[in-house]
Design a protein around this motif. Structure first.
Motif, mmCIF file in Angstrom:
data_model
loop_
_atom_site.group_PDB
_atom_site.id
_atom_site.type_symbol
_atom_site.label_atom_id
_atom_site.label_comp_id
_atom_site.label_asym_id
_atom_site.label_seq_id
_atom_site.Cartn_x
_atom_site.Cartn_y
_atom_site.Cartn_z
ATOM 1 N N PRO A 15 0.849 -1.207 0.000
ATOM 2 C CA PRO A 15 0.000 0.000 0.000
ATOM 3 C C PRO A 15 0.877 1.247 0.000
ATOM 4 O O PRO A 15 2.043 1.204 0.432
ATOM 5 N N GLN A 16 0.334 2.326 -0.484
ATOM 6 C CA GLN A 16 1.084 3.575 -0.589
ATOM 7 C C GLN A 16 0.548 4.586 0.412
ATOM 8 O O GLN A 16 -0.666 4.832 0.473
ATOM 9 N N PHE A 17 1.458 5.140 1.192
ATOM 10 C CA PHE A 17 1.106 6.159 2.172
ATOM 11 C C PHE A 17 1.720 7.484 1.745
ATOM 12 O O PHE A 17 2.890 7.534 1.350
ATOM 13 N N SER A 18 0.928 8.521 1.786
ATOM 14 C CA SER A 18 1.426 9.845 1.393
ATOM 15 C C SER A 18 1.089 10.863 2.489
ATOM 16 O O SER A 18 0.062 10.739 3.178
ATOM 17 N N TYR A 19 1.948 11.827 2.610
ATOM 18 C CA TYR A 19 1.740 12.900 3.588
ATOM 19 C C TYR A 19 2.316 14.180 3.007
ATOM 20 O O TYR A 19 3.420 14.176 2.446
ATOM 21 N N SER A 20 1.571 15.210 3.130
ATOM 22 C CA SER A 20 2.047 16.506 2.649
ATOM 23 C C SER A 20 1.705 17.579 3.679
ATOM 24 O O SER A 20 0.686 17.482 4.385
ATOM 25 N N ILE B 2 -7.564 -0.941 -10.633
ATOM 26 C CA ILE B 2 -8.346 -0.100 -9.729
ATOM 27 C C ILE B 2 -7.520 0.179 -8.489
ATOM 28 O O ILE B 2 -7.008 -0.743 -7.847
ATOM 29 N N ASN B 3 -7.385 1.441 -8.174
ATOM 30 C CA ASN B 3 -6.628 1.868 -7.008
ATOM 31 C C ASN B 3 -7.568 2.633 -6.100
ATOM 32 O O ASN B 3 -8.138 3.658 -6.507
ATOM 33 N N ILE B 4 -7.788 2.134 -4.895
ATOM 34 C CA ILE B 4 -8.658 2.822 -3.943
ATOM 35 C C ILE B 4 -7.797 3.427 -2.844
ATOM 36 O O ILE B 4 -6.730 2.903 -2.510
ATOM 37 N N GLY B 5 -8.272 4.533 -2.314
ATOM 38 C CA GLY B 5 -7.498 5.205 -1.282
ATOM 39 C C GLY B 5 -8.377 5.985 -0.331
ATOM 40 O O GLY B 5 -9.537 6.306 -0.636
ATOM 41 N N PHE B 6 -7.838 6.278 0.822
ATOM 42 C CA PHE B 6 -8.517 7.065 1.849
ATOM 43 C C PHE B 6 -7.620 8.249 2.193
ATOM 44 O O PHE B 6 -6.387 8.125 2.211
ATOM 45 N N SER B 7 -8.249 9.384 2.476
ATOM 46 C CA SER B 7 -7.477 10.602 2.743
ATOM 47 C C SER B 7 -8.053 11.338 3.954
ATOM 48 O O SER B 7 -9.255 11.245 4.246
ATOM 49 N N PHE C 163 -3.096 13.565 4.653
ATOM 50 C CA PHE C 163 -2.697 12.168 4.819
ATOM 51 C C PHE C 163 -3.446 11.342 3.774
ATOM 52 O O PHE C 163 -4.664 11.542 3.582
ATOM 53 N N GLY C 164 -2.763 10.406 3.142
ATOM 54 C CA GLY C 164 -3.417 9.540 2.161
ATOM 55 C C GLY C 164 -2.908 8.105 2.247
ATOM 56 O O GLY C 164 -1.721 7.861 2.508
ATOM 57 N N LEU C 165 -3.793 7.160 2.046
ATOM 58 C CA LEU C 165 -3.447 5.738 2.049
ATOM 59 C C LEU C 165 -4.203 5.078 0.897
ATOM 60 O O LEU C 165 -5.440 5.134 0.839
ATOM 61 N N SER C 166 -3.464 4.438 -0.043
ATOM 62 C CA SER C 166 -4.096 3.837 -1.223
ATOM 63 C C SER C 166 -3.474 2.479 -1.500
ATOM 64 O O SER C 166 -2.359 2.181 -1.058
#
Length: 534
Positions: free
Chosen positions: A187-192, A392-397, A210-213
């Motif tokens: 899974p990919q975690f992003s933070y800005s 398909i890529n799902i994510g939560f932010s 914050f994002g998690l996909s």
């Protein structure tokens, strides 16, 4: 990020220590990792606070009589929630890094290579020969004290041949590929973080996101990829076993050859000794005037011809001995004692061609390996077809803007299959499957024909050997008759030596026919995929 922060992260990545490949890092590494992560935490905490002010230049301060606290440039405290979230992230990072592999060198040093090349002790071979696990080779009681038998040579080659060790490493590669096939993408975690740095900043706060996909379509083809890797692993195991079987049969054949070369040498040397004694008698008779120089030249020529045969046979035997040592993993200078009176297996009790051909695709290890490889290719084609499904890529932010409005939601990203519908991969896998199918059919056809051809050769060689064996007593009578006639002066000396040469040639021919019968018997076992006990 400051130079100190960059160097701290670099130290974590390039961390060194006396670690072994293990699921858990050693204590020294854990302590070093915790210290480095604490440095990163302090650096990030002091540079990325949510105090509502520019994050640059944060520092640590303590008022007399109070606890030590973290403040920004204008003395405002750091957000406790952000601090807790930061430490949670580092805890997850520490947990994930405990499963990392550590590099271990394997240098090609002379001592290590020499240890690998050293043949195993006979006690070790004796134990392993009783516990050997192979689809075709059976455990035996290994005892080299009474000489090496063909069956013992077969098992010893599988245990000690260095070439087979390299071939068996393919199994580790197949296991690694099976492991890789079952691993899902991370899974990919992003933070800005977007702090306000100019303009009307009054009453604003730091914006963050914050994002998690994760790509969920990787699950669709995972089962097919795992099934393909399992079939490939089974195919590799069978292919390794097939090569072990061939190496075992080659060692058995070398023992047969050495045994027959010993018999050939015994016959040739015995005849050479007899011709030497005959030459001495002819030389004395010539000196006394009873025989002529023609008689002496004929006796000498017969001796030289037989001496050449002895030298040629000795060279062939030495080449065969070196080939046997190579197949057994022994050094060239080592002499391996052989079992006495090695004879080819009886050909009279061999099964008929129809019995050997029936069910050959279930016994031949190479055909079984091809079959499993074809099944793996079927699964790869199925995986390629399943990969047509759009990704398909799902994510939560979780985000907050500069006005302190917090939002939480989710998103979906879907590939539009307008151009790439995985049609290229499907075409490749489909063509590969067709090739493997035709290769399996062709190999099966060749195997059946090979069994029939070898059986025909065995029957022909058996008849030739019987004819040669029956003609030897007749030739012996002819030689004896010529010898008596020569003593009485009623026969030509050249005729006598030609008859004697024919007798020796026939004896050597019988030994060669037995060697060829042994070759054909071993070839039939390989072609039929089974032991053929008499």
């Amino acid at each position: 990020m400051s130079i100190l922060g960059f160097l701290t992260i670099k130290n974590v990545i390039l961390m060194k220590g006396p670690c072994k490949v293990s699921a858990l890092l050693c204590t020294g590494c854990q302590i070093g990792l915790v210290r480095s992560l604490r440095r990163i935490a302090v650096f990030l905490k002091n540079n990325f606070d949510r105090s509502g002010r520019p994050p640059f230049g944060a520092r640590l301060s303590r008022t007399p009589g109070t606890k030590r606290r973290s403040v920004g440039r204008f003395g405002k405290p750091v957000n406790p929630a952000a601090k807790a979230c930061l430490w949670s992230c580092f805890g997850v990072l520490l947990f994930l890094m405990q499963g990392c592999a550590i590099y271990e060198p394997l240098p090609l040093e002379q001592t290590i290579v020499a240890a690998r090349l050293a043949p195993p002790s006979m006690d070790t071979v004796r134990v392993q020969a009783k516990e050997i696990k192979h689809p075709l080779l059976k455990p035996i009681d290994f005892d080299i004290r009474n000489g090496l038998s063909p069956d013992e040579a077969a098992v010893l080659a599988v245990i000690a041949n260095p070439k087979l060790r390299a071939i068996r490493d393919q199994r580790q590669l197949a296991v690694a590929q099976l492991l890789q096939a079952g691993i899902l993408p991370n899974p990919q975690f992003s933070y800005s973080l977007a702090p306000p740095t100019g303009g009307a900043t009054q009453g604003t706060v730091n914006a963050f996101n914050f994002g998690l996909s994760w790509e969920i379509t990787s699950i669709i083809s995972r089962g097919a990829k795992i099934a393909a890797s399992k079939a490939d692993a089974a195919s590799v195991d069978l292919d390794v076993a097939w090569q072990e079987w061939q190496a075992a049969q080659a060692a058995k054949l070398h023992v047969y050859h050495l045994g027959f070369f010993d018999q050939r040498l015994a016959v040739a040397r015995l005849e050479e000794e007899g011709l030497k004694e005959n030459l001495d008698r002819v030389r004395r008779a010539t000196e006394l005037g009873y025989l002529t120089r023609v008689d002496l030249a004929a006796a000498d020529a017969a001796l030289q011809k037989m001496h050449t045969t002895v030298l040629t046979t000795e060279q062939q035997r030495e080449e065969e001995r070196l080939a046997l040592n190579q197949s057994l993993g022994f050094p060239d200078e080592q002499s391996v004692p052989l079992e006495q009176q090695i004879e080819p297996p009886s050909s009279k009790s061999l099964p008929a061609a129809a019995q050997l051909i029936e069910g050959i695709e279930k016994r031949r290890l190479d055909l079984l390996a091809l079959k499993h490889g074809y099944q793996g290719q079927e699964e790869r084609l199925r995986a390629a077809i399943l990969a047509q499904f759009p990704k398909i890529n799902i994510g939560f932010s979780h985000a907050g803007d500069n006005t302190n409005v917090i939002t939480t939601g989710f998103g979906i990203t879907i590939d539009l299959p307008l151009f790439d519908r995985n049609q290229g991969a499907i075409a490749i896998e489909s063509a590969t499957r067709a090739r493997l199918f035709d290769e399996y059919v062709s190999r099966l056809f060749e195997a059946r024909g090979e069994v029939a051809r070898i059986l025909a050769d065995i029957n022909s060689l058996q008849r030739q050997a019987e004819a040669a064996e029956n003609s030897i007593p007749i030739l012996q009578n002819v030689v004896e008759s010529y010898r008596m006639a020569l003593l009485q002066g009623n026969a030509d000396v050249l005729t006598y030596y030609n008859a004697r040469a024919d007798l020796i040639t026939k004896r050597l021919e019988l030994i060669d026919l037995k060697r060829q019968l042994a070759d054909m018997h071993v070839a039939l076992e390989i072609a039929a995929g089974r032991y053929l006990r008499p």
